[in-house]
Write a protein that holds these residues in place. Structure first.
Motif, PDB file in Angstrom:
ATOM      1  N   ILE A   2     -10.706   5.449  -0.670  1.00 16.71           N
ATOM      2  CA  ILE A   2     -11.001   4.026  -0.513  1.00 16.71           C
ATOM      3  C   ILE A   2     -10.300   3.214  -1.598  1.00 16.71           C
ATOM      4  O   ILE A   2      -9.709   2.153  -1.334  1.00 16.71           O
ATOM      5  N   SER A   3     -10.343   3.721  -2.836  1.00 19.89           N
ATOM      6  CA  SER A   3      -9.678   3.044  -3.941  1.00 19.89           C
ATOM      7  C   SER A   3      -8.177   2.913  -3.695  1.00 19.89           C
ATOM      8  O   SER A   3      -7.581   1.851  -3.927  1.00 19.89           O
ATOM      9  N   GLN A   4      -7.566   3.983  -3.183  1.00 19.55           N
ATOM     10  CA  GLN A   4      -6.132   3.947  -2.909  1.00 19.55           C
ATOM     11  C   GLN A   4      -5.812   3.049  -1.717  1.00 19.55           C
ATOM     12  O   GLN A   4      -4.748   2.427  -1.678  1.00 19.55           O
ATOM     13  N   ALA A   5      -6.729   2.975  -0.756  1.00 17.72           N
ATOM     14  CA  ALA A   5      -6.532   2.056   0.367  1.00 17.72           C
ATOM     15  C   ALA A   5      -6.525   0.607  -0.127  1.00 17.72           C
ATOM     16  O   ALA A   5      -5.723  -0.216   0.314  1.00 17.72           O
ATOM     17  N   ILE A   6      -7.415   0.299  -1.073  1.00 22.57           N
ATOM     18  CA  ILE A   6      -7.464  -1.046  -1.646  1.00 22.57           C
ATOM     19  C   ILE A   6      -6.156  -1.363  -2.368  1.00 22.57           C
ATOM     20  O   ILE A   6      -5.582  -2.457  -2.214  1.00 22.57           O
ATOM     21  N   LEU A   7      -5.658  -0.406  -3.154  1.00 23.20           N
ATOM     22  CA  LEU A   7      -4.382  -0.600  -3.840  1.00 23.20           C
ATOM     23  C   LEU A   7      -3.243  -0.795  -2.849  1.00 23.20           C
ATOM     24  O   LEU A   7      -2.351  -1.621  -3.054  1.00 23.20           O
ATOM     25  N   GLY A   8      -3.266  -0.008  -1.755  1.00 19.60           N
ATOM     26  CA  GLY A   8      -2.218  -0.113  -0.745  1.00 19.60           C
ATOM     27  C   GLY A   8      -2.222  -1.463  -0.048  1.00 19.60           C
ATOM     28  O   GLY A   8      -1.161  -2.067   0.158  1.00 19.60           O
ATOM     29  N   VAL A   9      -3.411  -1.950   0.316  1.00 22.66           N
ATOM     30  CA  VAL A   9      -3.535  -3.269   0.959  1.00 22.66           C
ATOM     31  C   VAL A   9      -3.072  -4.364   0.003  1.00 22.66           C
ATOM     32  O   VAL A   9      -2.375  -5.311   0.406  1.00 22.66           O
TER      33      VAL A   9
END
Length: 237
Positions: A103-110
């Motif tokens: 989830i943390s990496q998804a936030i960074l990606g977005v």
């Protein structure tokens, strides 16, 4: 020699207990402190059935992180586990840790995708990088895990002939560096039309670099902890 190693393990476990209590205290304080902002965020949504992507990611990272902390510390501070009962629990904490990282990496990606002005090519690169990173993290985090029971608690360590769990933190570290680099490069290309926009860009750059420094330090520490054959030390990672 054996007595010295035992003393080192005991000192390590004692230090870990203090660190865990401190981290729980900080997490609880932060949760209570940010409750009003969370409520305002929910109220800003048009409908409970039509929440934004940002709100969805916020809910996921906030409450999956809480679950990860609770599950990990429940196993660590418990005094009733046996090796048999620990077999049914020891993979739960690593699984929630992997979900939290996803989830943390998804936030960074977005965030990086939006900074790159939603460029389709950048989006494809970010998506492929995310899928590759997540796959490597899940495999390395769950592979060769073994239950560790010390005085009735239940944690997990990496007891394989070839240590693999430390690759989890290496994958996280590489992903963070690449994402923050992409974001920073695109921010530096912006031509601000006003001082307010320029200030916002500066904040985003400092925010990304600050995140990278703090998380990189934590991941390097975990790399060290998991790059050892001492299972008791690994359970602290």
């Amino acid at each position: 020699m054996e007595a010295l190693e035992r003393r080192v393990v005991i000192d390590s476990l004692t230090s870990e207990k203090y660190l865990r209590v401190a981290s729980i205290s900080v997490a609880f304080y932060d949760y209570v402190l940010t409750l009003p902002a969370e409520w305002r965020f929910y109220r800003s949504q048009s409908s409970i059935f039509h929440i934004s992507l940002a709100c969805t990611l916020f809910i996921l990272i906030r409450y999956v992180s809480i679950m990860a902390i609770v599950i990990s510390n429940y196993g660590f501070f418990s005094t009733t586990y046996t090796l048999q009962t620990c077999q049914q629990y020891y993979l739960v904490a690593p699984a929630f840790k992997a979900m939290q990282t996803m989830i943390s990496q998804a936030i960074l990606g977005v965030r990086a995708f939006n900074i790159a002005r939603r460029d389709r090519r950048i989006g494809i690169v970010l998506l492929l990088l995310y899928l590759l990173s997540v796959s490597a993290e899940w495999f390395s985090d769950m592979f060769h895990r073994t239950p560790v029971v010390v005085d009735g608690n239940c944690t997990s360590g990496d007891a394989g002939k070839v240590l693999s769990t430390w690759f989890y933190y290496l994958a996280v570290l590489v992903y963070d560096i690449v994402i923050v680099t992409i974001s920073t490069m695109h921010l530096l290309r912006y031509n601000p039309l006003s001082s307010r926009v320029e200030q916002l860009i500066r904040v985003l750059i400092y925010d990304g670099i600050g995140y990278l420094i703090v998380l990189s330090a934590a991941n390097v520490l975990n790399l060290i902890l998991y790059h050892t054959t001492n299972i008791d030390t690994q359970s602290a990672g």
